[in-house]
Design a protein around this motif. Structure first.
Motif, short mmCIF file in Angstrom:
data_model
loop_
_atom_site.label_atom_id
_atom_site.label_comp_id
_atom_site.label_asym_id
_atom_site.label_seq_id
_atom_site.Cartn_x
_atom_site.Cartn_y
_atom_site.Cartn_z
N TYR A 167 1.71 -11.07 -14.02
CA TYR A 167 1.17 -11.66 -12.27
C TYR A 167 0.28 -10.32 -12.13
O TYR A 167 -0.95 -9.99 -11.58
N HIS A 205 -3.48 -10.79 -11.34
CA HIS A 205 -3.82 -10.55 -10.11
C HIS A 205 -5.06 -9.84 -9.43
O HIS A 205 -4.44 -8.71 -9.97
N THR A 206 -5.83 -10.02 -8.91
CA THR A 206 -6.63 -9.40 -8.08
C THR A 206 -6.13 -8.47 -6.74
O THR A 206 -5.63 -9.65 -5.91
N PRO A 207 -5.24 -7.45 -7.01
CA PRO A 207 -5.09 -7.07 -5.29
C PRO A 207 -5.87 -7.39 -4.16
O PRO A 207 -7.17 -7.30 -4.21
N THR A 208 -5.05 -7.52 -3.43
CA THR A 208 -6.00 -8.30 -2.26
C THR A 208 -6.15 -6.19 -1.07
O THR A 208 -7.58 -6.84 -0.92
N LEU A 231 3.44 -5.94 -5.44
CA LEU A 231 2.22 -7.20 -6.02
C LEU A 231 1.25 -8.06 -5.69
O LEU A 231 0.04 -8.15 -6.27
N TYR A 232 1.22 -8.07 -4.55
CA TYR A 232 -0.23 -9.25 -3.72
C TYR A 232 -0.79 -7.99 -3.59
O TYR A 232 -2.33 -8.73 -3.14
N GLY A 238 -1.08 -5.22 -6.88
CA GLY A 238 -0.56 -5.41 -8.28
C GLY A 238 -0.16 -4.12 -8.94
O GLY A 238 0.57 -3.19 -9.22
#
Length: 181
Positions: free
Chosen positions: A32, A36-39, A108-109, A112
């Motif tokens: 993940y 996942h594309t980090p914000t 993570l959010y 990443g």
């Protein structure tokens, strides 16, 4: 003829499911974090000047509580000669884990899994490993028939990994940036 009473084997079989599930948690977080594309922006830094100080101080709190975990575990296993109430161990562990959740969520959010800088790569991998290891430890706790070394080893590894996380994040921040809140 005299019957010899043998105790049941305490093999590794009872650890199979907890270790497999812990491995899946570790892998899922890593996948993940990488897919996942980090914000790139912080989530919930209430009371802190920015996300990095929030993560640093919450990780430091978890690190201090992890030291309490080691001391209280040593007391529970009779290694200190002093009795510390079992509630201290349980609650310091719960609080330490709770402190890591916003940190992991933000990592993570917003960031990443990163691999460009060796320190950050080590930190990312240690973070995934910590949650997989913690999962395995919690699942092994109530299991009957696990080897006697299970909890000390999984607990010791959890502490060691948390120290590694603290060194690659909070310690780095304190020495490179300073004591900011």
């Amino acid at each position: 003829m005299t019957a010899i009473h043998q105790q049941p084997s305490r093999g590794l079989t009872p650890l199979l499911v907890p270790v497999l599930i812990g491995g899946l948690v570790m892998l899922a977080l890593g996948v993940y974090g990488r897919a996942h594309t980090p914000t790139g922006f912080a989530v919930g830094v209430a009371g802190f000047s920015a996300a990095l100080p929030m993560k640093v101080w919450l990780t430091t709190g978890a690190f201090v509580l992890a030291i309490v975990q080691v001391v209280s575990a040593m007391s529970m296993w009779g290694k200190l000669g002093v009795t510390i109430p079992p509630g201290v161990h349980r609650w310091s562990g719960r609080l330490a884990f709770i402190l890591t959740i916003p940190v992991a969520f933000h990592c993570l959010y917003a960031l990443g899994l990163q691999y460009d800088v060796p320190r950050v790569l080590a930190h990312s991998l240690l973070g995934c490993f910590f949650y997989g290891l913690f999962t395995a430890k919690m699942l092994a706790l109530p299991k009957q028939g696990t080897p006697g070394w299970t909890l000390p080893v999984l607990g010791g590894l959890s502490f060691t990994v948390l120290v590694g996380l603290w060194l690659t994040s909070s310690f780095w921040f304190f020495t490179a940036v300073g004591l900011k809140v």
